[in-house]
Design a protein around this motif. Structure first.
Motif, short mmCIF file in Angstrom:
data_model
loop_
_atom_site.label_atom_id
_atom_site.label_comp_id
_atom_site.label_asym_id
_atom_site.label_seq_id
_atom_site.Cartn_x
_atom_site.Cartn_y
_atom_site.Cartn_z
N SER A 1 -10.33 4.36 -1.65
CA SER A 1 -10.78 3.07 -1.85
C SER A 1 -11.40 2.77 -2.58
O SER A 1 -12.08 3.36 -3.55
CB SER A 1 -11.22 2.90 -0.20
OG SER A 1 -10.99 3.57 0.50
N ASN B 1 -6.10 0.17 -1.41
CA ASN B 1 -5.61 1.19 -2.56
C ASN B 1 -4.23 1.97 -1.84
O ASN B 1 -4.23 1.32 -1.11
CB ASN B 1 -6.96 1.82 -2.26
CG ASN B 1 -6.79 2.57 -0.55
OD1 ASN B 1 -6.81 1.71 0.35
ND2 ASN B 1 -6.67 3.87 -0.85
N HIS C 1 -7.06 12.82 2.55
CA HIS C 1 -6.60 11.04 2.44
C HIS C 1 -8.17 10.69 1.20
O HIS C 1 -9.18 12.08 1.18
CB HIS C 1 -7.54 10.52 3.60
CG HIS C 1 -6.78 9.23 4.19
ND1 HIS C 1 -5.51 9.16 4.20
CD2 HIS C 1 -7.35 8.20 3.92
CE1 HIS C 1 -5.39 8.03 4.71
NE2 HIS C 1 -6.70 6.92 4.33
N LYS D 1 0.96 -0.96 0.15
CA LYS D 1 -0.10 -0.35 0.22
C LYS D 1 0.39 0.90 -0.50
O LYS D 1 0.02 2.11 0.06
CB LYS D 1 -1.34 -0.16 1.49
CG LYS D 1 -2.42 -0.57 1.14
CD LYS D 1 -3.52 -0.28 2.77
CE LYS D 1 -3.72 1.30 2.68
NZ LYS D 1 -4.70 2.06 2.69
N SER E 1 -7.78 -0.94 3.74
CA SER E 1 -8.24 -0.76 2.05
C SER E 1 -7.48 -1.28 1.29
O SER E 1 -5.96 -0.94 1.59
CB SER E 1 -8.95 0.56 1.19
OG SER E 1 -8.33 1.78 2.32
MG MG Z 1 -7.85 3.43 3.51
#
Ligand code: MG
Ligand code: AMP
Length: 303
Positions: free
Chosen positions: A123, A117, A201, A28, A115
């Motif tokens: 996401s 991503n 985010h 990630k 998540s």
């Molecule tokens: Mg996340």
């Protein structure tokens, strides 16, 4: 391994394999030290992974699991440091997704998963999103179709008194509060406690600005000069000039908006849109979490 949940797709590893959990952070690009949610097949995760289970945890688990609620509790000795970022607390959840539950029963241990991503980005809510983002870095993606909720779980910290909502999400806070029977604390921004709460985010590549209604959206779009603009809204905007890309969920209401949100933001990127003017649903219910995510996407302004 990536797997579907009702909230978003997760990138998971058994917490019995700390080296595998560590690889989630590499895949990630997520800074180490950010805690991961531990997913289980049923509420027995409470007794297995929490040191002590307060009565309220059992009440909320009985009421909302499987479902989009993560409970933060003191961790038991069965939860390794790599999962909690060294914290003495652990986030626990039972997802409401048949394929995820079957996988979790098979694994037989908690599965730590953020998540699926790249850190900080939108996401994934379909298997295709995961393949587009991390296709070269995951060995398996379980395809359970599009996520039913489409927003991350609501996170409730039960180690504070009163309990604290660390992140709004798929379970509306008013519903949670009514079931808890106590007024819940809310954190607006908690940089260290919850990574999903970083100001910036959930962001697409396009710049995001918020408009409260269609008129404000048209005004913001008109001021964008020759940049490529999209308007994201729960219903089509009357009088929208043709060059402005409409991003409208297929299904009505805040639930439809939540389900489609991340896919529509990705569509904006795929179409080369520079600016997304987002008209969020009204506050209350799921609208709060959608407004939260759009606010964070808007806070992520490059340069
Ligand atoms: Mg996340
Ligand atoms: P993500 O799935 O990428 O949104 O990441 C998992 C989320 O769970 C993050 O937002 C974390 O903040 C949250 N989380 C997991 N464990 C804890 C914990 N022990 N304390 C606070 N938040 C947690």
């Amino acid at each position: 391994m990536a797997f579907p949940t009702e909230t978003v797709y997760g990138l998971g590893a058994s917490i019995a394999l700390p080296e595998a959990v560590a690889r989630i952070f590499t895949a990630k690009g997520r800074p180490p030290g950010h805690p991961l949610i531990v997913h289980g097949a049923d509420a027995s995760v409470l007794d297995r992974y929490a040191r002590e289970v307060p009565p309220l945890a059992r009440v909320l688990a009985a009421r909302f699991w499987p479902g989009p609620l993560t409970l933060v509790l003191e961790r038991s000795g069965a939860v390794p440091d790599v999962v909690t970022g060294g914290r003495e607390t652990v986030g626990l959840r039972v997802p409401a997704q048949p394929l995820a539950l079957a996988m979790l029963r098979d694994v037989g241990a908690g599965v730590a998963a953020p998540s699926a991503n790249p850190f900080g980005r939108t996401s994934p809510t379909t298997a295709r999103h995961v393949l587009a983002d991390l296709g070269d870095r995951v060995d398996l993606v379980l395809d359970g179709g599009p996520c039913g909720v489409g927003l991350e779980s609501t996170i409730l910290d039960l180690t504070t008194s009163p309990p604290t909502v660390l992140r709004t999400g798929g379970l509306p806070v008013d519903v949670l509060e009514a079931a808890a029977g106590v007024a819940l604390e809310r954190v607006a921004t908690g940089p260290a406690r919850a990574p999903g709460m970083l100001a910036a985010h959930y962001a697409p590549r396009a710049r995001v600005v918020i408009a409260e209604d269609h008129d404000a959206a048209l005004a913001a779009a008109a001021g964008a000069g020759d940049r490529r603009v999209a308007i994201l809204s729960g219903s089509p905007v009357a009088g929208r000039p043709a060059p402005i890309v409409p991003l409208v969920p297929d299904e009505p209401g805040a639930e439809g908006y939540a389900r489609a949100l991340y896919d529509l933001l990705r569509r904006a990127d795929a179409l080369g849109v520079d600016l997304v003017v987002a008209v969020p649903p009204p506050p209350g219910g799921l609208g709060d979490a959608i407004r939260d995510r759009l606010g964070r996407a808007a806070a992520d302004q490059p340069g």
